[in-house]
Design a protein around this motif. Sequence first.
Motif: not given
Length: 228
Positions: A81-86
């Motif tokens: 689960l991450s706030a980053r989508s790269d």
Amino acid sequence: MSAVHTILVVDDDPSIVELLRDFLENERFRVITACDTAQAWAMFKEKPVHCMVLDIMMPGENGFEFCRRIRAESDVPILFLSARSDDVDKIRGLTLGGDDYIVKTASPGEIVARVKAVLRRSASRQPMEERVLDFGRIRINLSAREVSVDGNAVVLTPREYELLRLFAEHPRHVFSYEQLLEKFWDGVGDRHTIRVHLSRLREKIESDPNHPQYLVNVWGVGYRFEGG
């Protein structure tokens, strides 16, 4: 799902933890939570865990480092689960053994759906009889869900095992990227997702992963298994 599964949610944001707890418990999952990896490790060692939702950016040991520690001794499904989508973080997470990568902008309902999907994929089948696929160097015991290469046991994640089983049960059948995404990722993802997982699988079963003899790429289409 008929059986009660325990989900370990690891995140240092209490609001996210409580939101996921509410949605997961509403779907009759048993939920345990941890605010950091030290607490998560203690829970993982003392309680049965069927799936882990793991935040990446946390104080101290991050989710990537914790995943590496878990994978050293368990193939429990892990959803990052991450706030980053790269793509860099996504590929790194999958390479380390994650089963899925979810951006925090996803709705709680979607996260629950992803948890259900990965549990379905990793569910052990009850063996009806001893069934072994033998390809010389590679032996797959379907009853015991065990894989050996050159007589040595190989530890695969649930998704790696299911990918190998699909290919091995259909030698020389070409599976397209789209078919693999639909079957194993519910249509969510891209070709990078598949390439990362198959690259990790090749490292475990091929003599030379850069020149594979079993999991062969069919350029522009997908992959096939060259079983004897």
